[in-house]
Motif scaffolding. Structure first.
Motif, short mmCIF file in Angstrom:
data_model
loop_
_atom_site.label_atom_id
_atom_site.label_comp_id
_atom_site.label_asym_id
_atom_site.label_seq_id
_atom_site.Cartn_x
_atom_site.Cartn_y
_atom_site.Cartn_z
N UNK A 74 -10.66 10.28 -8.72
CA UNK A 74 -11.09 9.63 -9.96
C UNK A 74 -10.63 10.34 -11.22
N UNK A 75 -10.33 11.64 -11.11
CA UNK A 75 -9.88 12.41 -12.28
C UNK A 75 -8.36 12.41 -12.42
N UNK A 76 -7.66 11.81 -11.47
CA UNK A 76 -6.20 11.79 -11.51
C UNK A 76 -5.69 10.49 -10.88
N UNK A 77 -6.00 9.38 -11.53
CA UNK A 77 -5.58 8.09 -11.00
C UNK A 77 -4.14 7.80 -11.37
N UNK A 78 -3.48 6.96 -10.60
CA UNK A 78 -2.07 6.65 -10.90
C UNK A 78 -1.93 5.92 -12.23
N UNK A 79 -0.72 5.89 -12.74
CA UNK A 79 -0.42 5.11 -13.94
C UNK A 79 -0.62 3.64 -13.64
N UNK A 80 -0.84 2.87 -14.68
CA UNK A 80 -1.08 1.44 -14.51
C UNK A 80 0.13 0.76 -13.89
N UNK A 81 -0.05 0.09 -12.76
CA UNK A 81 1.06 -0.67 -12.17
C UNK A 81 1.28 -1.97 -12.95
N UNK A 82 2.35 -2.65 -12.67
CA UNK A 82 2.55 -3.97 -13.27
C UNK A 82 1.46 -4.89 -12.74
N UNK A 83 0.94 -5.74 -13.60
CA UNK A 83 -0.10 -6.68 -13.18
C UNK A 83 0.50 -7.68 -12.20
N UNK A 84 -0.22 -7.90 -11.11
CA UNK A 84 0.22 -8.87 -10.12
C UNK A 84 -1.01 -9.51 -9.50
N UNK A 85 -1.27 -10.75 -9.87
CA UNK A 85 -2.43 -11.46 -9.35
C UNK A 85 -1.99 -12.66 -8.52
N UNK A 86 -0.99 -12.45 -7.72
CA UNK A 86 -0.41 -13.51 -6.89
C UNK A 86 -1.43 -13.98 -5.86
N UNK A 87 -1.85 -15.24 -5.96
CA UNK A 87 -2.85 -15.77 -5.02
C UNK A 87 -2.28 -15.99 -3.63
N UNK A 88 -0.97 -15.89 -3.49
CA UNK A 88 -0.36 -16.01 -2.17
C UNK A 88 -0.34 -14.67 -1.42
N UNK A 89 -0.77 -13.62 -2.10
CA UNK A 89 -0.78 -12.28 -1.52
C UNK A 89 -1.83 -12.22 -0.42
N UNK A 90 -1.52 -11.58 0.68
CA UNK A 90 -2.47 -11.42 1.78
C UNK A 90 -3.68 -10.62 1.31
N UNK A 91 -4.87 -10.97 1.79
CA UNK A 91 -6.10 -10.32 1.34
C UNK A 91 -6.05 -8.81 1.58
N UNK A 92 -5.42 -8.35 2.64
CA UNK A 92 -5.34 -6.93 2.93
C UNK A 92 -4.56 -6.16 1.89
N UNK A 93 -3.71 -6.84 1.15
CA UNK A 93 -2.89 -6.16 0.14
C UNK A 93 -3.59 -6.09 -1.21
#
Length: 139
Positions: A74-93
């Motif tokens: 929590x004190x060293x989280x990754x940089x913000x990734x590109x936003x991706x809200x693809x509804x076709x994405x598998x739930x596990x991802x």
């Protein structure tokens, strides 16, 4: 951070037409949330939150124990990734399936209970707050 009827009454007294509560209803019996998520909400306070865009690309309040359980610091989280809200994405991802968020009012949640019990308590607290407001002198 509105989690009780007192907060609802305060918001309305301040001019709001309505309020939104999300976190307060996650740990209800009817919620389909993971039982471990529900219990984490009961066990957490606002001190257990970290705001970061490093999970989904959008700033959100994440539960520190959830981040830790998924191997994140929590004190060293990754940089913000590109936003991706693809509804076709598998739930596990979907990162937010196992990394859980909560609102600032999380500390007001004391048990996993029915939605009816939560709503009834909200109504009682709201009525008590309105009664208290009506007893106050107007300015």
């Amino acid at each position: 951070g509105i989690s009780d009827g007192w907060g609802v009454a305060g918001a309305i007294a301040s001019g709001a037409d309505l309020v939104y509560m999300g976190t307060r209803f996650i740990p209800t019996l009817e919620s389909m949330a993971d039982p471990a998520y529900k219990q984490m909400l009961v066990d957490s306070t606002a001190d257990d939150l970290v705001i970061s865009a490093g999970i989904t690309g959008t700033p959100a309040s994440w539960l520190k124990p959830s981040l830790q359980a998924n191997g994140l610091d929590p004190d060293d989280l990754p940089s913000a990734p590109a936003r991706s809200y693809d509804s076709n994405q598998a739930i596990g991802a979907k990162k937010w399936r196992d990394v859980w968020a909560a609102g600032q009012g999380v500390g007001a949640i004391k048990a996993v209970e029915s939605t009816a019990a939560v709503v009834n308590r909200l109504a009682v607290e709201y009525a008590a707050a309105r009664q208290r407001f009506s007893a106050m002198p107007s300015f």
